[in-house]
Scaffold this active site. Structure first.
Site, PDB file in Angstrom:
ATOM      1  N   GLU A 170      47.056 132.943  73.670  1.00  0.00           N
ATOM      2  CA  GLU A 170      46.455 133.842  74.669  1.00  0.00           C
ATOM      3  C   GLU A 170      46.745 133.376  76.097  1.00  0.00           C
ATOM      4  O   GLU A 170      46.993 134.192  76.994  1.00  0.00           O
ATOM      5  CB  GLU A 170      44.936 133.894  74.442  1.00  0.00           C
ATOM      6  N   LYS A 224      56.800 136.126  80.170  1.00  0.00           N
ATOM      7  CA  LYS A 224      55.576 136.852  79.779  1.00  0.00           C
ATOM      8  C   LYS A 224      55.907 138.291  79.395  1.00  0.00           C
ATOM      9  O   LYS A 224      55.319 138.846  78.447  1.00  0.00           O
ATOM     10  CB  LYS A 224      54.574 136.814  80.938  1.00  0.00           C
TER      11      LYS A 224
END
Ligand code: NDP
Ligand code: HSE
Length: 429
Positions: A130, A206
């Site tokens: 996460e 990302k």
């Protein structure tokens, strides 16, 4: 409640790792209640053993991360070293030793995510990450789990705190690029090598991770078209302001209209001041997810920094620890669609082009003709003349990136065009 603790190896104890250790210690009782067993910090691997580390028992410190993983009593490893090696070898060793892994390492996941997921799955273990995308913001698990029944078509957001901090300072205080970068580094936002931030590699990593999750396909770092923000100038901000816009480094992931391919890109873009992303300040991140049934969702929060990132790591630790106790694992990689990633030339968007031209009759017509010849329709033109030269700002309607590149190439060949000062995409309208 189990009394025998789950043992945790912390690999790395820098900006993020030191906060993970602090929260594990100060919130030990709450974590025990939430997990159903105590979690014990059993070892901390670092590079510089003599460095003073407040709140950490010196007897836990080691420089031999591999030996820590191989000593036989570790249940979960938290990798917050960063970079490709030794992080990759250590995560692989963890899986070989039957140890589940929590990592914040976007660079490694974007490069080798498929192999790491496969290794975790083969060993019947968890790989949670996460913290790898957008710091404290719960985004990876909501996309992997809460939206698993929906179809995500588009993701657009600010996913790098350092560059948002720099652009925000340049825009709001007129600070210089280097001054703002130094401040972001001192605050613990930047990567070990801040080139990864300012040249867009961190955001691209990302973007690759999010695209893989959003579209259930494999997207690697190399598949993401990337431009950093080092060329963004005060003149660009002034021009953006005149258009009622500001400039942000955006990650944009799109499923093609026919559903047969995807695009993934990171670049600076002008966005209207009325757009919610325009008001994302400092090192905050924000991500829009557009899903078929859910509609538009926005995720917002601190995108970098020790404590915010540690929050995401700890959330994963609790989930992985609960899975261990239940002798289960969480969801693995979902890449069944195998969609190709189209090149940047296929992306359709709007553009802001700033040209230095000769200020004489026919120049504007010549420039307009060049746009028309390449099928790029002009929305607005603004010209400001000075001493026989002029600055010409052209904003286009939506056009394919390849058509815009062809236009710019042709403009550069015109005798009357002295230079192309800047090209920026316009998004969010
Ligand atoms: P730091 O550079 O602050 O910390 C890295 C840590 O790894 C240090 O403790 C260092 O030891 C240790 N280390 C380096 N090499 C080795 C090695 N060979 N063996 C054992 N330990 C080693 O990085 P951050 O904490 O900022 O980042 C860690 C990870 O988290 C990275 O993947 C980063 O991308 C990610 N991340 C960071 C965020 C942030 O805001 N900083 C946000 C989200 C993710 P020593 O202390 O002795 O130097
Ligand atoms: N360097 C990264 C950033 C850390 O600035 O966003 C968070 O991933």
């Amino acid at each position: 409640m189990r009394t025998r603790p789950l043992k945790v190896a912390l690999l790395g104890c820098g900006v993020v790792g030191s906060e993970v250790a602090r929260i594990m210690t100060t919130h030990a009782d709450d974590l025990t209640q939430r997990i159903g067993a105590p979690v014990e910090l059993a070892g901390v691997a670092v590079r510089r053993p003599s460095k003073v580390r407040e709140g950490i028992d010196p007897s836990l410190i080691t420089t031999d991360a591999t030996a820590l993983l191989k000593r036989g009593d570790i249940d979960i490893a938290i990798e917050v070293i960063g970079g490709i090696e030794p992080a990759r070898a250590l995560i692989t060793t963890a899986f070989e030793q039957g140890i589940s892994v929590v990592s914040a390492n976007k660079a490694l996941l974007a490069q080798d995510g498929a192999a790491l997921h496969a290794a975790a799955e083969a060993a019947g273990l968890d790989l949670y990450y996460e913290a790898a995308v957008a710091g404290a913001i719960p985004l990876v698990r909501p996309m992997r789990e809460s939206l698993a029944g929906d179809k995500i078509n588009r993701v657009m957001g600010i996913v790098n705190g350092t560059t948002n901090f720099i652009l925000d300072k340049m825009d709001s205080t007129g600070a210089g690029y280097q001054e703002a970068l130094d401040e972001a580094t001192a605050l613990g936002y930047a990567e070990a090598d801040p080139t990864a931030d300012v040249e867009g590699y961190d955001a691209a990593a990302k973007a690759a991770i999010l695209a893989g999750i959003a579209f259930h396909t494999r997207v690697r770092l190399d598949d993401v078209s990337r431009e950093g923000m080092t060329e963004v100038s005060a003149a660009d901000f002034a021009s953006a302001k005149r258009m009622g816009c500001t400039i942000k480094l955006l990650a944009i992931l799109e499923r093609a209209a026919d559903g047969e391919s995807v695009t993934a890109r990171v670049h600076p873009a002008m966005i209207p001041l009325s757009h919610p992303l325009a008001s994302v300040r400092e090192a905050y991140n924000a991500v829009f997810v557009e899903a078929e049934a859910a509609g538009r969702l926005m995720f917002y929060g601190p995108g970098a920094g020790g404590a915010p990132t540690a929050s995401a790591v700890l959330g994963d630790l609790v989930a992985v620890a609960r899975n261990k106790l239940a002798e289960a694992t969480g969801p693995g990689e979902s890449a069944y669609t195998q969609l190709p990633v189209s090149p940047m030339g296929d992306v359709v968007t709007r553009y802001h082009i700033s040209l230095d031209v000769a200020d004489k009759p026919g120049v504007l017509a010549q420039v307009a003709t060049t746009f028309a010849e390449h099928g790029v329709s002009i929305d607005t033109v603004r010209q400001q003349g000075k001493d026989g030269e002029a600055s010409l700002v052209v904003v286009t309607h939506r056009a394919p990136d390849a058509a815009l590149s062809g236009t710019v190439e042709a403009l550069r060949k015109l005798d009357t065009v002295r230079g192309v000062a800047s090209i920026m995409r316009v998004e969010g309208e």
